[in-house]
Design a protein around this motif. Structure first.
Motif, PDB file in Angstrom:
ATOM      1  N   GLU A 155       3.501 -11.526   0.490  1.00 53.75           N
ATOM      2  CA  GLU A 155       4.251 -11.311  -0.713  1.00 53.75           C
ATOM      3  C   GLU A 155       5.316 -10.229  -0.110  1.00 53.75           C
ATOM      4  N   ALA A 156       5.050  -9.146   0.665  1.00 54.46           N
ATOM      5  CA  ALA A 156       6.165  -8.641   1.127  1.00 54.46           C
ATOM      6  C   ALA A 156       6.690  -9.306   2.429  1.00 54.46           C
ATOM      7  N   GLU A 157       6.333  -9.968   3.156  1.00 55.07           N
ATOM      8  CA  GLU A 157       7.725 -11.022   3.332  1.00 55.07           C
ATOM      9  C   GLU A 157       7.939 -11.855   3.372  1.00 55.07           C
ATOM     10  N   THR A 158       8.309 -12.517   1.492  1.00 59.93           N
ATOM     11  CA  THR A 158       8.344 -13.684   1.546  1.00 59.93           C
ATOM     12  C   THR A 158       8.869 -13.520   0.079  1.00 59.93           C
ATOM     13  N   ALA A 208      13.415   2.684  -7.121  1.00 55.01           N
ATOM     14  CA  ALA A 208      13.826   3.538  -6.771  1.00 55.01           C
ATOM     15  C   ALA A 208      13.822   3.726  -5.750  1.00 55.01           C
ATOM     16  N   LYS A 209      12.914   4.222  -4.937  1.00 58.16           N
ATOM     17  CA  LYS A 209      13.373   4.896  -3.769  1.00 58.16           C
ATOM     18  C   LYS A 209      13.575   4.587  -2.824  1.00 58.16           C
ATOM     19  N   ALA A 210      13.874   2.662  -2.891  1.00 58.72           N
ATOM     20  CA  ALA A 210      14.861   2.138  -2.564  1.00 58.72           C
ATOM     21  C   ALA A 210      16.469   2.088  -2.484  1.00 58.72           C
ATOM     22  N   PHE A 211      16.837   2.281  -3.480  1.00 56.85           N
ATOM     23  CA  PHE A 211      18.430   3.088  -3.840  1.00 56.85           C
ATOM     24  C   PHE A 211      18.471   3.584  -3.876  1.00 56.85           C
ATOM     25  N   ASP A 268       1.194  -1.311  -0.680  1.00 59.07           N
ATOM     26  CA  ASP A 268      -0.308  -0.441  -0.137  1.00 59.07           C
ATOM     27  C   ASP A 268       1.260   1.073  -0.246  1.00 59.07           C
ATOM     28  N   GLN A 269       2.580   0.716   0.302  1.00 58.51           N
ATOM     29  CA  GLN A 269       2.826   2.146   0.206  1.00 58.51           C
ATOM     30  C   GLN A 269       3.712   2.506  -0.634  1.00 58.51           C
ATOM     31  N   GLY A 270       3.640   1.158  -1.939  1.00 58.33           N
ATOM     32  CA  GLY A 270       4.629   2.152  -2.564  1.00 58.33           C
ATOM     33  C   GLY A 270       5.935   1.142  -2.446  1.00 58.33           C
ATOM     34  N   HIS A 271       6.087  -0.340  -1.758  1.00 54.64           N
ATOM     35  CA  HIS A 271       7.122  -0.823  -1.470  1.00 54.64           C
ATOM     36  C   HIS A 271       7.492  -1.716  -2.516  1.00 54.64           C
ATOM     37  N   LEU A 272       8.318  -1.684  -3.484  1.00 46.04           N
ATOM     38  CA  LEU A 272       8.533  -3.417  -4.334  1.00 46.04           C
ATOM     39  C   LEU A 272       9.124  -4.744  -3.726  1.00 46.04           C
ATOM     40  N   SER A 273       8.730  -5.485  -3.774  1.00 47.55           N
ATOM     41  CA  SER A 273       9.043  -6.283  -3.306  1.00 47.55           C
ATOM     42  C   SER A 273       9.595  -7.488  -4.517  1.00 47.55           C
TER      43      SER A 273
END
Length: 732
Positions: A128-131, A164-167, A112-117
């Protein structure tokens, strides 16, 4: 060049570049099925890396984790450890690594926050986000493992630009970054540091492709450019050149709706990496000259180069005599018959296997295109028609896009169109919508069953599993028919479907559906599914190892290992069973704290046996928990409301004694004891017999009824019942 030292090698020089391949194509255990185009894309990239006319990288410098069976954390650890060791060795040998290339092909998931996994083979639906590999974790791992190297990351998945947000801390515009560092670029055209991120699609867009495509849309275009070259471009292409030429190829092959790849750079203080030569251009040097047909790159090179870590593969099933299951453990309580903790077998989570087509949508709402082999074999023009019209996606693909956009009603209409055209994927997906009452459709198991049958008749494994469940449970207007269910499970199991293998294994274990009771067959099927990472199979195979059934030796350590694999996926029954092993010190060191932690994880998921076990730990003040009767009573009530006999006995005793904040209430105790006694719980039979003997709890004094209950319990081996009958001078 700036500085007095020698010029650094070009970007991705084969003698000084290490590469990491990540991703997966097989999510069968998660209900997503397989995406062959992902596998072929990864193989194509690996072939290009090795080929002398490609990058020509030494295989010793390539870590291939595509379809690796380890979880996301394990893969990141291997990336870190392998790069760390490799960079040290090469530096000590005077051949330092200057570049690290990472290529991912697979599913992308944003929360929901747009974080990519980035999903791996062990990723699970609903987790999905956890694994998956979180983009920040990948960025951190690369910075940690290769702090002095230039890092080039290529992501081929839906929503990939969200990384891109993470990198970079922000998804800033590339042109602004380049403009800000233009002066530095004039001084150093081969920057020593920096990170590049090339993404197959923007933050909010899915990565698309034709349904019968050989490769994914993006990687297919990448391979085409790298193999054939780009006319009118320099002899060595930069990442910016690659981005532009790849997009042109994507538009040609898919049309104007093709997602535009995004290119970003971080740490541009050292210069603009986007324009540094990186990939040999195999096109003729002169603009307009015809492009020669390049020699084919071999895609038969093995995808997996690194050996698997020790202990990841379960040992083969071996021969040993079948043994009966162990008796359920009993917990002792002072002055009262001991509370009973049932063994959580969880043979299968019924109704949870949704099938390939819908799980792809329900999990991440992105485009995965699997060739409809049955339709292609019946109608040879099926493939050709699509190839001749690459800009017209089929209804099923458009429906997936509608799901990704949150338009379930539009998706339902397109799934119906695909289903009416005989597309098995559309039939399965529409069936799921009817089964769940989604997309404006009524909840209708009869329609779902009809659609599952249409797809199952085409050989679709997920449809065969779903239709088998309907026959097993007598749903959708179908008769309850274990023989039909067994036939369907076998068809899907023979295709390698893990959920079907589990279901068929249960039928062999229980001797259902016209199948003989055969623990050896059950163990074989559980192992096939467990090797695919299926949590239910791991639990069931763990039970076999725990007691020595189905030709496998009794091995508490193996049982614990399998339970842990499933528990790490969040399987509640595995958490309970592993907790019991910790509590009893079987196959593991005795550890009440670990047992309490696992019981709580399962109890929070609503598992009744875990609630009972955790309640007992609170009642006795074990596992680092405070002695707390109120918490124990709360947990017993949760489990009792689910019909758990042990919980009903324990809660009844609390009412009988006025404990845990409950009023002293013999009538409530009698009611609970009766519920459990009717299930055959011997402790409930004894407790209810005492109330009859004493005329308490609103019951009339009745020695005959008390004796009958004691005798029932005694015949099942209850020692307290035997003692009571002896005192009364009665036999059992």
């Amino acid at each position: 060049m700036s500085g007095a030292g020698a010029a650094r090698p070009r970007l991705l020089d084969p003698t000084s570049t290490a590469a990491v391949i990540l991703g997966a194509h097989d999510w069968t255990e998660a209900g997503l099925g397989r995406a062959p185009s992902f596998l072929r894309s990864a193989r194509g990239i690996v072939a290009y890396l090795y080929d002398a006319s490609g990058l020509g990288i030494d295989p010793e410098l390539v870590l291939d984790l595509f379809d690796d069976p380890t979880d996301a954390g394990g893969q990141l650890a291997r990336v870190r450890d392998t790069l760390d060791a490799l960079l040290r060795e090469r530096r000590a040998a005077g051949r330092p690594v200057s570049d690290v290339l990472v290529y991912y092909v697979g599913h992308g998931f944003t929360d929901d926050q747009g974080h990519l996994s980035l999903l791996v083979r062990r990723s699970r639906r609903g987790l999905e986000a956890e694994t998956g590999i979180k983009a920040p974790d990948l960025a951190h791992t690369l910075r940690l493992a290769a702090p002095q190297q230039r890092r080039s990351v290529i992501l081929d998945c839906c929503f990939s630009e969200a990384a891109a947000k993470a990198f970079f801390g922000m998804a800033s515009d590339l042109n602004q970054q380049v403009a800000a560092t233009a002066a530095k670029d004039l001084r150093d055209d081969q920057p020593a540091r920096g990170t590049l991120l090339l993404c197959s699609s923007p933050t909010s867009e899915v990565s698309m492709g034709a349904p019968n495509a050989e490769h994914t849309l993006f990687t297919g275009a990448v391979l085409n450019v790298l193999r054939r070259g780009a006319e009118g471009f320099p002899p060595v292409l930069s990442f910016a050149d690659l981005r532009d030429t790849v997009f042109e190829q994507m538009v040609v092959s898919f049309g104007a709706n093709a997602p535009r790849p995004a290119l970003h750079q971080v740490n541009a203080a050292y210069g603009d990496l986007t324009r540094v030569p990186a990939f040999p251009n195999r096109a003729p040097a002169h603009v307009g000259a015809p492009s020669p047909e390049p020699p084919a790159l071999s895609e038969s090179a093995p995808v997996r180069i690194q050996s698997q870590p020790e202990g990841t593969a379960p040992p083969p099933l071996s021969s040993i005599a079948d043994r009966p299951e162990s008796e359920t453990s009993i917990k002792q309580s002072a002055n009262l018959p001991p509370p009973h903790i049932p063994r959580a077998s969880n043979l299968r989570r019924k109704g949870q296997w949704l099938g390939v087509g819908m799980c792809i949508i329900a999990l991440i709402g992105i485009s995965v295109f699997v060739v409809n082999q049955q339709e292609a074999s019946k109608n040879p023009s099926y493939r050709n028609d699509i190839k001749e019209s690459p800009q017209t996606p089929d209804p099923y693909s458009l429906a997936q896009q509608r799901v990704a956009a949150g338009d379930n009603n539009g998706a339902a209409r397109l799934f119906r169109l695909a289903a009416d055209q005989g597309d098995a994927r559309g039939q399965v997906s529409l069936a799921h919508f009817y089964e769940e009452g989604r997309g404006g459709l009524p909840k209708d198991d009869t329609q779902a069953a009809r659609l599952y049958k249409l797809a199952a008749d085409q050989g679709d494994a997920s449809a065969q599993v779903s239709l088998g469940i309907f026959y097993e449970e007598g749903r959708g207007g179908l008769p309850k028919d274990d023989a039909q269910a067994a036939r369907l499970y076998k068809l899907a199991a023979d295709q390698g479907d893990a959920s079907a293998q589990v279901s068929l294994g249960i039928f062999y274990e229980e001797g259902r559906g016209g199948l003989p009771k055969d623990d050896a067959q059950a163990a074989r099927l559980y192992k096939l599914a467990a090797d695919q990472g299926d949590a239910s199979a791991q639990v069931n195979l763990g039970r076999f190892y725990e007691v020595g059934r189905g030709g496998v030796s009794k091995d508490g350590a193996q049982a614990a290992r399998l339970y842990k694999l499933a528990a790490d996926q969040g399987d509640a029954s595995a958490q309970v069973n592993l907790g019991i092993l910790y509590e009893e010190g079987r196959g593991l060191l005795k550890d009440d704290a670990q047992a309490a932690r696992l019981y709580k994880l399962a109890a929070d998921q609503g598992d009744a046996s875990a609630q009972v076990s955790l309640g007992i730990f609170y009642e006795e003040g074990r596992g680092g928990l405070p002695k707390d009767d109120v918490q124990a009573a709360r947990l017993y009530k949760l489990a009792a409301d689910q019909g758990d006999a042990s919980a009903q006995v324990n809660l009844g005793r609390f009412y009988e004694g006025g404990r845990g904040g409950l009023p002293k209430d013999d009538a409530q105790a009698a009611r609970l004891y009766k519920l459990a006694a009717d299930q055959g719980n011997t402790y409930a039979q004894v407790d209810l017999g005492i109330l009859y003997e004493q005329g308490r709890g609103g019951l009339q004094q009745d020695s005959v009824a008390a004796t009958r209950l004691y005798q029932q319990a005694a015949r099942s081996g209850n020692t307290i019942a035997k003692q009571r009958l002896t005192q009364l001078g009665k036999r059992w």
